[in-house]
Scaffold this motif. Structure first.
Motif, PDB file in Angstrom:
ATOM      1  N   THR A 196       0.957  -1.246  -0.125  1.00 31.96           N
ATOM      2  CA  THR A 196      -0.148  -0.028   0.138  1.00 31.96           C
ATOM      3  C   THR A 196       0.775   1.345   0.014  1.00 31.96           C
ATOM      4  O   THR A 196       0.881   2.277  -0.748  1.00 31.96           O
ATOM      5  CB  THR A 196      -0.894  -0.054   1.304  1.00 31.96           C
ATOM      6  OG1 THR A 196      -1.800  -1.042   1.002  1.00 31.96           O
ATOM      7  CG2 THR A 196      -1.869   1.336   1.318  1.00 31.96           C
ATOM      8  N   MET A 206       2.760   1.694  -3.281  1.00 31.78           N
ATOM      9  CA  MET A 206       1.764   2.299  -4.254  1.00 31.78           C
ATOM     10  C   MET A 206       1.611   3.716  -4.134  1.00 31.78           C
ATOM     11  O   MET A 206       1.495   4.402  -5.188  1.00 31.78           O
ATOM     12  CB  MET A 206       0.534   1.579  -3.971  1.00 31.78           C
ATOM     13  CG  MET A 206      -0.524   1.648  -5.311  1.00 31.78           C
ATOM     14  SD  MET A 206       0.349   0.849  -6.870  1.00 31.78           S
ATOM     15  CE  MET A 206      -0.849  -0.313  -7.389  1.00 31.78           C
ATOM     16  N   ASN A 219       6.106   4.794  -4.459  1.00 35.59           N
ATOM     17  CA  ASN A 219       6.931   4.474  -5.651  1.00 35.59           C
ATOM     18  C   ASN A 219       8.381   4.425  -5.099  1.00 35.59           C
ATOM     19  O   ASN A 219       9.197   5.083  -5.897  1.00 35.59           O
ATOM     20  CB  ASN A 219       6.783   5.347  -6.974  1.00 35.59           C
ATOM     21  CG  ASN A 219       7.282   4.652  -8.115  1.00 35.59           C
ATOM     22  OD1 ASN A 219       7.623   5.830  -8.929  1.00 35.59           O
ATOM     23  ND2 ASN A 219       7.549   3.573  -8.178  1.00 35.59           N
ATOM     24  N   ALA A 240       2.614  -8.655  -5.748  1.00 41.41           N
ATOM     25  CA  ALA A 240       1.067  -8.969  -6.122  1.00 41.41           C
ATOM     26  C   ALA A 240       0.257  -7.549  -5.824  1.00 41.41           C
ATOM     27  O   ALA A 240      -0.793  -7.373  -6.545  1.00 41.41           O
ATOM     28  CB  ALA A 240       0.458 -10.048  -5.376  1.00 41.41           C
ATOM     29  N   GLU A 241       0.861  -6.857  -4.905  1.00 37.99           N
ATOM     30  CA  GLU A 241      -0.049  -5.591  -4.604  1.00 37.99           C
ATOM     31  C   GLU A 241       0.154  -4.317  -5.565  1.00 37.99           C
ATOM     32  O   GLU A 241      -0.586  -3.585  -5.752  1.00 37.99           O
ATOM     33  CB  GLU A 241       0.625  -4.962  -3.165  1.00 37.99           C
ATOM     34  CG  GLU A 241       0.238  -6.064  -1.814  1.00 37.99           C
ATOM     35  CD  GLU A 241      -1.409  -5.960  -1.485  1.00 37.99           C
ATOM     36  OE1 GLU A 241      -1.948  -4.758  -1.433  1.00 37.99           O
ATOM     37  OE2 GLU A 241      -2.007  -7.054  -1.414  1.00 37.99           O
ATOM     38  N   LEU A 242       1.355  -4.481  -6.260  1.00 41.01           N
ATOM     39  CA  LEU A 242       1.669  -3.402  -7.247  1.00 41.01           C
ATOM     40  C   LEU A 242       1.075  -3.417  -8.536  1.00 41.01           C
ATOM     41  O   LEU A 242       0.798  -4.774  -8.950  1.00 41.01           O
ATOM     42  CB  LEU A 242       3.244  -3.144  -7.044  1.00 41.01           C
ATOM     43  CG  LEU A 242       3.777  -2.895  -5.746  1.00 41.01           C
ATOM     44  CD1 LEU A 242       5.281  -2.519  -5.994  1.00 41.01           C
ATOM     45  CD2 LEU A 242       3.204  -1.551  -5.416  1.00 41.01           C
ATOM     46  N   PHE A 243       1.205  -2.566  -9.393  1.00 37.42           N
ATOM     47  CA  PHE A 243       0.890  -2.594 -10.741  1.00 37.42           C
ATOM     48  C   PHE A 243       1.644  -3.898 -11.322  1.00 37.42           C
ATOM     49  O   PHE A 243       2.785  -4.167 -11.038  1.00 37.42           O
ATOM     50  CB  PHE A 243       1.414  -1.617 -11.783  1.00 37.42           C
ATOM     51  CG  PHE A 243       0.596  -0.233 -11.499  1.00 37.42           C
ATOM     52  CD1 PHE A 243      -0.836  -0.336 -11.514  1.00 37.42           C
ATOM     53  CD2 PHE A 243       0.992   1.005 -10.982  1.00 37.42           C
ATOM     54  CE1 PHE A 243      -1.720   0.821 -11.459  1.00 37.42           C
ATOM     55  CE2 PHE A 243       0.174   2.067 -10.779  1.00 37.42           C
ATOM     56  CZ  PHE A 243      -1.060   2.000 -11.058  1.00 37.42           C
ATOM     57  N   PRO A 244       0.984  -4.674 -12.318  1.00 37.79           N
ATOM     58  CA  PRO A 244       1.684  -5.784 -12.792  1.00 37.79           C
ATOM     59  C   PRO A 244       2.534  -5.523 -14.095  1.00 37.79           C
ATOM     60  O   PRO A 244       2.470  -6.337 -15.204  1.00 37.79           O
ATOM     61  CB  PRO A 244       0.422  -6.836 -13.428  1.00 37.79           C
ATOM     62  CG  PRO A 244      -0.854  -5.629 -13.609  1.00 37.79           C
ATOM     63  CD  PRO A 244      -0.365  -4.385 -12.925  1.00 37.79           C
ATOM     64  N   TRP A 245       3.273  -4.591 -13.754  1.00 37.00           N
ATOM     65  CA  TRP A 245       4.455  -4.369 -14.681  1.00 37.00           C
ATOM     66  C   TRP A 245       5.920  -4.534 -13.924  1.00 37.00           C
ATOM     67  O   TRP A 245       6.072  -3.739 -12.932  1.00 37.00           O
ATOM     68  CB  TRP A 245       4.409  -2.768 -15.450  1.00 37.00           C
ATOM     69  CG  TRP A 245       3.134  -2.496 -15.640  1.00 37.00           C
ATOM     70  CD1 TRP A 245       1.861  -3.214 -16.000  1.00 37.00           C
ATOM     71  CD2 TRP A 245       2.468  -1.051 -15.445  1.00 37.00           C
ATOM     72  NE1 TRP A 245       0.811  -2.177 -15.923  1.00 37.00           N
ATOM     73  CE2 TRP A 245       1.197  -0.878 -15.568  1.00 37.00           C
ATOM     74  CE3 TRP A 245       3.238   0.309 -14.908  1.00 37.00           C
ATOM     75  CZ2 TRP A 245       0.478   0.470 -15.474  1.00 37.00           C
ATOM     76  CZ3 TRP A 245       2.284   1.249 -14.766  1.00 37.00           C
ATOM     77  CH2 TRP A 245       1.103   1.038 -15.108  1.00 37.00           C
ATOM     78  N   ALA A 259       7.398  -1.202 -12.400  1.00 37.47           N
ATOM     79  CA  ALA A 259       6.828  -0.666 -11.205  1.00 37.47           C
ATOM     80  C   ALA A 259       7.188  -1.358  -9.867  1.00 37.47           C
ATOM     81  O   ALA A 259       6.849  -0.961  -8.845  1.00 37.47           O
ATOM     82  CB  ALA A 259       5.170  -0.811 -11.446  1.00 37.47           C
TER      83      ALA A 259
END
Lengths: 411, 411
Positions: free
Chosen positions: B328, B331, B334, B361-366, B369
């Motif tokens: 959290t 996100m 960063n 798993a909590e962050l953007f799937p790139w 990131a």
């Protein structure tokens, strides 16, 4: 023995010193009116050679002008000295906010007074080249209507929708926010730079809006946590009056914090993000799923106004999820204020009240540890005003905007 | 039309300008060796009168010394000019870390080289006056052993356990972290300032540890999120190489984010905080509650080493809770790196592995990131080293530590 290695003076110390000088020169001119170079050097406490460089630069950029000489007031002999001053008409700033369905433009003069403001609609999902053309036409029209000439354009700040990673960093993959979205949007800064011959700052419009909220009316705040509940859910973090951009410019994405494990799919590729619970479309869908006949924001507002229990429960759940996320972040950042913006925040006092209660329960049980939680004061204007604020911060008129994601001046 | 109001030049611009000058003067001396005032003025680009003030101040504080005159190399006539230089032996820094059961002291010279380091134990729960006396005795002993004289002490950085709100802000109520804790601890800075006649910075030792982790060996990082899993759970956020202190100095309290609604009571007065799940005592208690015969950290390490399923499950659950909180915050901020420190992080690779999986798993799937997630590189030394780093940042040798929570120089 270990040796501390934090000790090399960073390269930007020199340019930061220069920026501080410029800010003090401009501050002196703003406070005292026209001054000769000798007077400025004395007031600011800077060497004449350094000052000459600074004033040459500021004159070239149009931030200051030569207004007269001190011949009339001169007691001694010798050549009369030029007097320099800020000229409100000699510099302009443009703030642009590209929303999902309209572009909003504000134009400010060198004294940071807003002299023109307007907006133009475009269809939802309009491509970036067409959006940019609408913005150009709007700027031309505003300039003509208000008699503004961009003879000394200081810069253009542009807010855009969606995460805006730094240009030097790898971007979100194509398609993450709609096909062709990222690539087309990435040309926006160049299009403006070419058209207007000015430096351009681009960032997420929610981040710019947060910056605008740090300074409304006579109220200013150093540390602010911002969330916007709208078509999507965005956010931003301001620490010490500076936007936190993050390692690759992705900071502030509060809407994509997971709040429902294995929840509804989100456009970002994850599931159960805050946006799937607390955006306007998510709230409307949740009301309908529970049998309420709600198809628009107006329906939602009316139903909340008559204390519809289904709508109240849905808003309560959304606000609780928002409060949990804000509480975690507030525990980490200890902001002075938390601002909740967007259509949903303005819909009903229930939202801010429930967020406040949830955040309070998440934080230390001492009154001093609680931030002020309030509804956003600015509305549709905030993105464009924030883009202006970022420009002002990065302009010679006041240093402070950290490491703009993209600033280009065409050759 | 609204008027932007962010434009008044803040009061600290002047002192910031001064700090930048000082940093450049010292940088020039470090890079070029001894210089005359005229040479410094030319290199740094500052007025002679301003420079004289700066060098007078630096001489008074012992940051620089007069080494000789330029008589030998002087081409022209006139009075020989003094040459000024940094003298590594002419300045000292002391870093102190008060843990729950020991005090750790490091001493550095003006070149930031560590010249002495040591520790002394005291009983768990020892009062602050006794802790301070142990620290004084240790400092005296280290100085005597290493032949250090505090003839030009630049400052003392002191890490303490528990949240450390700014002195100007309302504190945690008495008893929140043990009876008499806050009031007694608040005298620590004055005790050191009186004893050594130097300026003092006090902050939470976990925050100082995070600052130390931004710069280990040749590795430096701008944006770092830090958590320590130990007797308690603490954290810190570094943005742009600066510690985020927050509106009242309470930033970084990751251990008190709620992770289990209506969970076990926490010493902070809330329930279900991360600390009630992921601290060493919490993990030991959870293992025992599930029937594992674990009474110490050594037992825990041994059981994890032989893949005890109960211990593995408890560590997995603790690391997952840590990962959710870090996700959290990541996100929102960063960070480039996430550092997991403390005895629990070093216990088993399972912890860092599971935190990494959960944060991912909590962050953007790139891939871009995702922050680097690593175990803390420093261990017991980190608080004292971080206190030194904070001193260096706040000292005239390098500006940068934002608004120290408490800095006092006795009259």
């Amino acid at each position: 023995m270990p040796r501390m290695t934090a000790m090399s003076v960073p390269a930007e110390v020199h340019s930061r010193g220069r920026e501080a000088h410029e800010a003090r020169v401009l501050h002196a001119l703003r406070e005292r009116g026209a001054l000769s170079r000798g007077e400025i050097a004395e007031v600011v406490g800077v060497a004449r050679t350094t000052l000459s460089e600074i004033t040459r630069d500021l004159l070239r950029r149009g931030a200051i002008v030569v207004v007269d000489t001190d011949a009339a007031n001169r007691a001694g002999s010798g050549r009369p000295a030029e007097r320099l001053a800020l000229d409100p008409k000699s510099g302009q700033f443009i703030g642009v906010d590209f929303g999902h369905r309209r572009v909003h433009v504000v134009i400010a003069d060198a004294s940071h007074e807003i002299v023109a403001s307007g907006r133009r609609p475009y269809p939802d999902g309009e491509g970036w080249p067409a959006r940019v053309q609408e913005a150009f036409a709007l700027i031309d029209q505003l300039a003509a209507d208000c008699g503004v000439h961009f003879n000394a354009l200081q810069g253009i700040g542009i807010g855009v929708t969606g995460p805006y990673p730094r240009s030097s960093a790898p971007h979100a993959p194509e398609g993450a926010f709609g096909p062709g979205f990222a690539a087309a949007r990435d040309g926006v800064d160049e299009a403006f730079a070419q058209r207007f011959g000015a430096s351009v700052i681009v960032d997420n419009n929610t981040r710019f809006a947060a910056l605008a909220e740090t300074s409304t009316g006579s109220h200013t705040v150093e540390d602010l946590l911002y969330i916007r509940l709208s078509d999507g859910v965005g956010g931003a973090l301001v620490v010490g009056r500076r936007l936190v951009t993050g390692a690759i410019g992705l900071a502030g994405e509060l809407g994509h914090v997971t709040v429902v494990p294995d929840g509804n799919p989100c456009r970002c590729g994850k599931a159960g993000c805050l946006e799937t619970v607390a955006s306007v479309p998510a709230v409307l869908a949740a009301c309908r799923a529970r049998g309420a006949e709600i198809t628009s924001l107006a329906d939602l507002k009316a139903a909340a106004g008559r204390f519809d229990p289904v709508v109240e429960q849905v808003l309560h759940d959304a606000a609780t999820a928002v409060g949990r996320v804000l509480g975690t972040v507030a525990m980490t950042c200890n902001p002075a204020e938390v601002v909740i913006a967007g259509e949903l925040a303005r819909l009903s006092p229930l939202i801010v009240d429930q967020v406040t209660a949830t955040v309070a329960a998440e934080l230390f049980p001492w009154a001093a540890a609680k931030p002020v939680i309030r509804c956003g004061q600015l509305s549709d204007d905030d993105g464009a005003l924030g883009a202006l604020a970022a420009l002002f911060h990065s302009s010679p008129l006041l240093g402070g905007y950290p490491d703009p994601p993209a600033t280009r001046l065409p050759a």
